[in-house]
Enzyme design. Structure first.
Site, PDB file in Angstrom:
ATOM      1  N   ALA A  33      22.077  60.728  36.932  1.00  0.00           N
ATOM      2  CA  ALA A  33      22.486  59.799  35.876  1.00  0.00           C
ATOM      3  C   ALA A  33      22.302  58.368  36.363  1.00  0.00           C
ATOM      4  CB  ALA A  33      23.938  60.063  35.502  1.00  0.00           C
ATOM      5  N   ASN A  34      22.734  57.408  35.588  1.00  0.00           N
ATOM      6  CA  ASN A  34      22.702  56.003  36.019  1.00  0.00           C
ATOM      7  C   ASN A  34      23.947  55.307  35.493  1.00  0.00           C
ATOM      8  OD1 ASN A  34      22.133  54.716  33.352  1.00  0.00           O
ATOM      9  ND2 ASN A  34      20.302  55.991  33.500  1.00  0.00           N
ATOM     10  N   ARG A  35      24.095  54.024  35.828  1.00  0.00           N
ATOM     11  CA  ARG A  35      25.356  53.320  35.561  1.00  0.00           C
ATOM     12  C   ARG A  35      25.461  52.700  34.174  1.00  0.00           C
ATOM     13  NH1 ARG A  35      28.047  53.226  40.253  1.00  0.00           N
ATOM     14  NH2 ARG A  35      26.798  53.199  42.165  1.00  0.00           N
ATOM     15  N   SER A  36      24.538  53.003  33.274  1.00  0.00           N
ATOM     16  CA  SER A  36      24.631  52.410  31.936  1.00  0.00           C
ATOM     17  C   SER A  36      25.914  52.853  31.236  1.00  0.00           C
ATOM     18  CB  SER A  36      23.427  52.841  31.095  1.00  0.00           C
ATOM     19  OG  SER A  36      23.650  52.514  29.743  1.00  0.00           O
ATOM     20  N   ALA A  99      19.304  53.376  28.701  1.00  0.00           N
ATOM     21  CA  ALA A  99      18.825  53.410  30.085  1.00  0.00           C
ATOM     22  C   ALA A  99      18.359  54.841  30.347  1.00  0.00           C
ATOM     23  CB  ALA A  99      19.941  53.007  31.039  1.00  0.00           C
TER      24      ALA A  99
END
Ligand code: CTP
Ligand code: CA
Length: 228
Positions: A33-36, A99
């Site tokens: 995942a990512n921090r969006s 994102a």
């Protein structure tokens, strides 16, 4: 909301917005995942709905509720996000604020990966995800009249965003500086530059809400410029 009792400046316009991160499974219990946070895309959706647009928000996993008056389609992966977008066409305007994970795990394991005594850690192979913004921008049929992307950059923001606009084939790019010092990722403020075919506009540091309002007003003006 009675700001525009007769329908706002985006009345009659159908807007497709992507938002949030995507989650790409590694196995049934793990994902990339990512921090969006999804805040910027949700704020745009809400602002567009307030101006009278019909809004379809395709969102990866976030903690945010559906903004009032917005149709929310929740997805997990980039491929699901693309399918949900395609199923939402035609639209007059597409805004890709998600994102999207650039890569997914090549072989999403059916069972939980297990540690094997004495064996090395597993290597995770990645493959590229579909590019939703580029796909929408290059549609032969049903291409939205205005396609807007975001360019999250940590250096050479304008340069990278300008070439990204060309490469993706979108009409506008909202360039933002996401270097850690700005606190943009996950935060409430955003510094953006709007890049169009005719050049760049620098916007001041604004709450994501205000960036959203300014962007949708700019879109409304694009479709019906104020008469002199
Ligand atoms: N985007 C998308 N689908 C992807 C990757 C990106 O729709 N698979 C969209 C984003 O929503 C954003 C724009 O493309 O509107 C730019 O995303 P960004 O991550 O900045 O660009 P990339 O092309 O992925 O390049 P890089 O991450 O290497 O800078
Ligand atoms: Ca990317």
């Amino acid at each position: 909301e009675l700001a525009y009792p007769g329908g706002g400046p985006l009345k009659g316009k159908r807007i497709l917005i992507t938002s949030g991160p995507t989650h790409e499974p590694i196995d049934p219990v793990r994902y990339l995942a990512n921090r969006s946070s999804g805040k910027q895309g949700y704020a745009i959706a809400q602002a567009a709905a307030r101006l009278g647009a019909e809004v379809i928000l395709v969102s990866g996993p976030t903690n945010l509720p559906a903004p009032p008056g917005v149709t929310l389609k929740r997805v997990e992966t980039a491929r699901e996000m693309l399918s949900a977008c395609e199923a939402s066409l035609p639209a007059d305007i597409a805004i890709c604020a998600a994102a999207v994970a650039d890569w997914r795990v090549a072989t999403d394991a059916e069972q939980k990966l297990k540690k094997q005594p004495g064996e090395a850690a597993p290597a995770i192979m990645l493959v590229e995800n579909p590019d939703i913004l580029a796909t929408l921008s290059h549609l032969q049929k049903n291409r939205p009249a205005l396609v807007v992307g975001f360019a999250a950059e940590t250096e050479k923001v304008i340069e990278h965003a300008t070439s990204k606009r060309q490469r993706k084939g979108c009409d506008w790019i909202v360039a933002n500086d996401v270097s850690p010092a700005t606190g943009v990722m996950g935060g409430d403020l955003n510094t953006v530059h709007l890049i169009t075919a005719s050049g760049k506009e620098d916007w001041p540091l604004l709450p994501k809400q205000a960036v959203a309002e300014r962007l949708v007003r700019r879109i409304a003006d694009h479709f019906s410029p104020a008469k002199a």
